[in-house]
Scaffold this motif. Structure first.
Motif, PDB file in Angstrom:
ATOM      1  N   ALA A 191      83.575 -72.015 -39.055  1.00  0.00           N
ATOM      2  CA  ALA A 191      83.601 -73.418 -38.637  1.00  0.00           C
ATOM      3  C   ALA A 191      82.239 -73.861 -38.116  1.00  0.00           C
ATOM      4  O   ALA A 191      81.795 -74.982 -38.393  1.00  0.00           O
ATOM      5  CB  ALA A 191      84.671 -73.612 -37.569  1.00  0.00           C
ATOM      6  N   ASN A 210      79.881 -74.238 -41.200  1.00  0.00           N
ATOM      7  CA  ASN A 210      80.214 -75.428 -41.983  1.00  0.00           C
ATOM      8  C   ASN A 210      79.880 -76.716 -41.242  1.00  0.00           C
ATOM      9  O   ASN A 210      79.651 -77.757 -41.874  1.00  0.00           O
ATOM     10  CB  ASN A 210      81.693 -75.410 -42.357  1.00  0.00           C
ATOM     11  N   THR A 238      88.897 -72.172 -33.016  1.00  0.00           N
ATOM     12  CA  THR A 238      88.262 -73.307 -33.688  1.00  0.00           C
ATOM     13  C   THR A 238      88.567 -74.611 -32.951  1.00  0.00           C
ATOM     14  O   THR A 238      87.731 -75.525 -32.932  1.00  0.00           O
ATOM     15  CB  THR A 238      88.745 -73.403 -35.136  1.00  0.00           C
ATOM     16  N   TYR A 297      85.594 -77.146 -31.834  1.00  0.00           N
ATOM     17  CA  TYR A 297      85.478 -78.553 -32.230  1.00  0.00           C
ATOM     18  C   TYR A 297      85.547 -79.472 -31.011  1.00  0.00           C
ATOM     19  O   TYR A 297      84.877 -80.516 -30.978  1.00  0.00           O
ATOM     20  CB  TYR A 297      86.577 -78.910 -33.216  1.00  0.00           C
TER      21      TYR A 297
END
Length: 424
Positions: free
Chosen positions: A119, A122, A380, A384
């Protein structure tokens, strides 16, 4: 097509070989059109205006579609993510890096670890930091090396940072040339890489000459085992002396200093690090924007408070290992005054529509001296949540920052110059 150029004998009006009407048409044609270079241009010249407009519109649509598709494949899509040079070097890294504070530990399985690293990559993050304790760092190097080998990403698309640890009470005593070179070679083997981008030296060793440390790091750079090197938890005086030794010995210089920086720890970063950057070009990489989990509230914390208390009490982050711990350093930050400060800051976070975690991260990145901020996450979702703090930066205007300064009331001030004449 034949062009007829006007003829002038130098003493009268121009004379042409055709009528004035043909002359004006040919002259205008000569001024407007360039020589034809290809058959494609001839086909375009023979087309009508409507056909040319249709061709241009179709080309514009195709270009926009290609741009969107290329952007969808690009990893750097996070709003607010920027790439900066570390120090005065040419290495460009994202202003957010994935740290090992909570990402690499025994409680997280390999699937969660792989998901967090993927993550981050990306999202556009190209920096992975492996600078924790000696045992945890070795485990983190092994885990990250396995992930990078499995993902098979381009080596130029990411950078890895590791640290040289030493302790007076262990076998790894001091910053000798032997320990430095063996430590780096072991890290390269665990990471399964050809080289390490940046190697940091944790703490200065007063028992080891600076010349030995400088020559050992320069040897590693010349051998291709590392690309750059820096320091961590060094005082500004030690960094300056190290840089001076590098210049005297004509060796590679450090490019960054890794320091703790958050709302409760500001003096070194805000007073001395900008001076080091402007004078000798040593950049700043900040860590612990949440004060090891003590700044956020219970509901907004990325990690449990109990685990951080245990970890903070077991690791001496800001004191020398040779000195016994003092009562002042062991006092918890959760006193009444700190609770009132956090409550007032949480009200500002609610007004801005964000969490206290995101506000702390945005406040740290608001300092332009911070070239990279290290964040850790166990899942994740936590990653985020912390990464969305970048979108809060435009909201931190001068009024909000002034209000935060009024609540914190701990802005560091440079001590006044002491005159030796006045002391007499």
């Amino acid at each position: 097509m034949l062009f007829q150029f006007p003829v002038n004998d130098g003493g009268g009006p121009q004379r042409t070989s055709s009528s004035s009407k043909d002359d004006s048409q040919q002259t205008s044609l000569y001024k407007c059109k360039a020589p034809i270079a290809s058959l494609d241009c001839m086909a375009d010249l023979g087309s009508t205006t409507e056909q040319l407009c249709a061709k241009l519109q179709a080309a514009a649509v195709k270009e926009s579609v290609d741009r969107v598709s290329s952007a969808a494949q690009s990893p750097s899509l996070t709003s607010g993510l920027r790439y900066r040079n570390l120090g005065k070097s040419g290495l460009r890294v994202s202003n957010i890096g994935l740290a090992t504070w909570t990402t690499y530990n025994t409680a997280i399985n390999e699937e969660q670890l792989d998901a967090v690293v993927t993550a981050a990559y990306n999202a556009g993050i190209n920096l992975f930091d492996l600078t924790e304790g000696p045992q945890s760092s070795e485990q983190a190097e092994t885990q990250l090396g396995a992930i990078l080998k499995r993902k098979n990403w381009k080596r130029v698309s990411y950078s890895v940072i590791t640290k040289i640890h030493w302790h007076y009470k262990s076998e790894e005593r001091g910053l000798s040339r032997k320990h430095i070179i063996e430590s780096v070679r072991s890290s390269v083997a665990r990471l399964q890489l050809d080289y390490i981008d940046i190697v940091l030296i944790q703490k200065a060793d007063p028992m080891c000459p600076l010349e030995e440390v400088v020559r050992a790091m320069d040897f590693l750079v010349s051998e291709g085992l590392i690309m750059y090197w820096g320091t961590a938890k060094w005082s500004p005086i030690d960094v300056t002396e190290m840089y001076t030794a590098c210049r005297q010995l004509n060796c590679s210089t450090p490019i960054l200093e890794q320091s703790e920086y958050h709302m409760l720890c500001r003096e070194k970063v805000e007073i001395y690090m900008p001076e080091l950057y402007n004078k000798i070009g040593v950049g700043l990489m900040a860590w612990s924007p949440l004060a090891m989990g003590l700044l956020p509230s219970f509901k907004d914390s990325l990690r449990s408070r109990s685990s951080n208390r245990t970890k903070a009490s077991s690791i001496s982050w800001n004191q020398d290992d040779r000195k016994p711990p003092s009562k002042e350093n062991n006092e918890p930050l959760t006193v009444r005054n700190t609770k009132e400060i956090l409550f007032s800051i949480s009200l500002i976070a609610d007004r801005l529509g964000c969490s206290l975690v995101q506000l702390c991260i945005a406040w740290t990145l608001k300092n332009e001296s911070v070239q990279c901020l290290l964040l850790g996450a166990a899942t994740t979702h936590q990653f985020y949540h912390a990464l969305h703090g970048l979108q809060l930066l435009p909201k931190l205007n001068s009024n909000v920052m002034a209000e935060l300064e009024r609540i914190l009331d701990n802005k560091p001030v440079r001590p006044p110059m002491v005159s030796t004449l006045a002391m007499r």
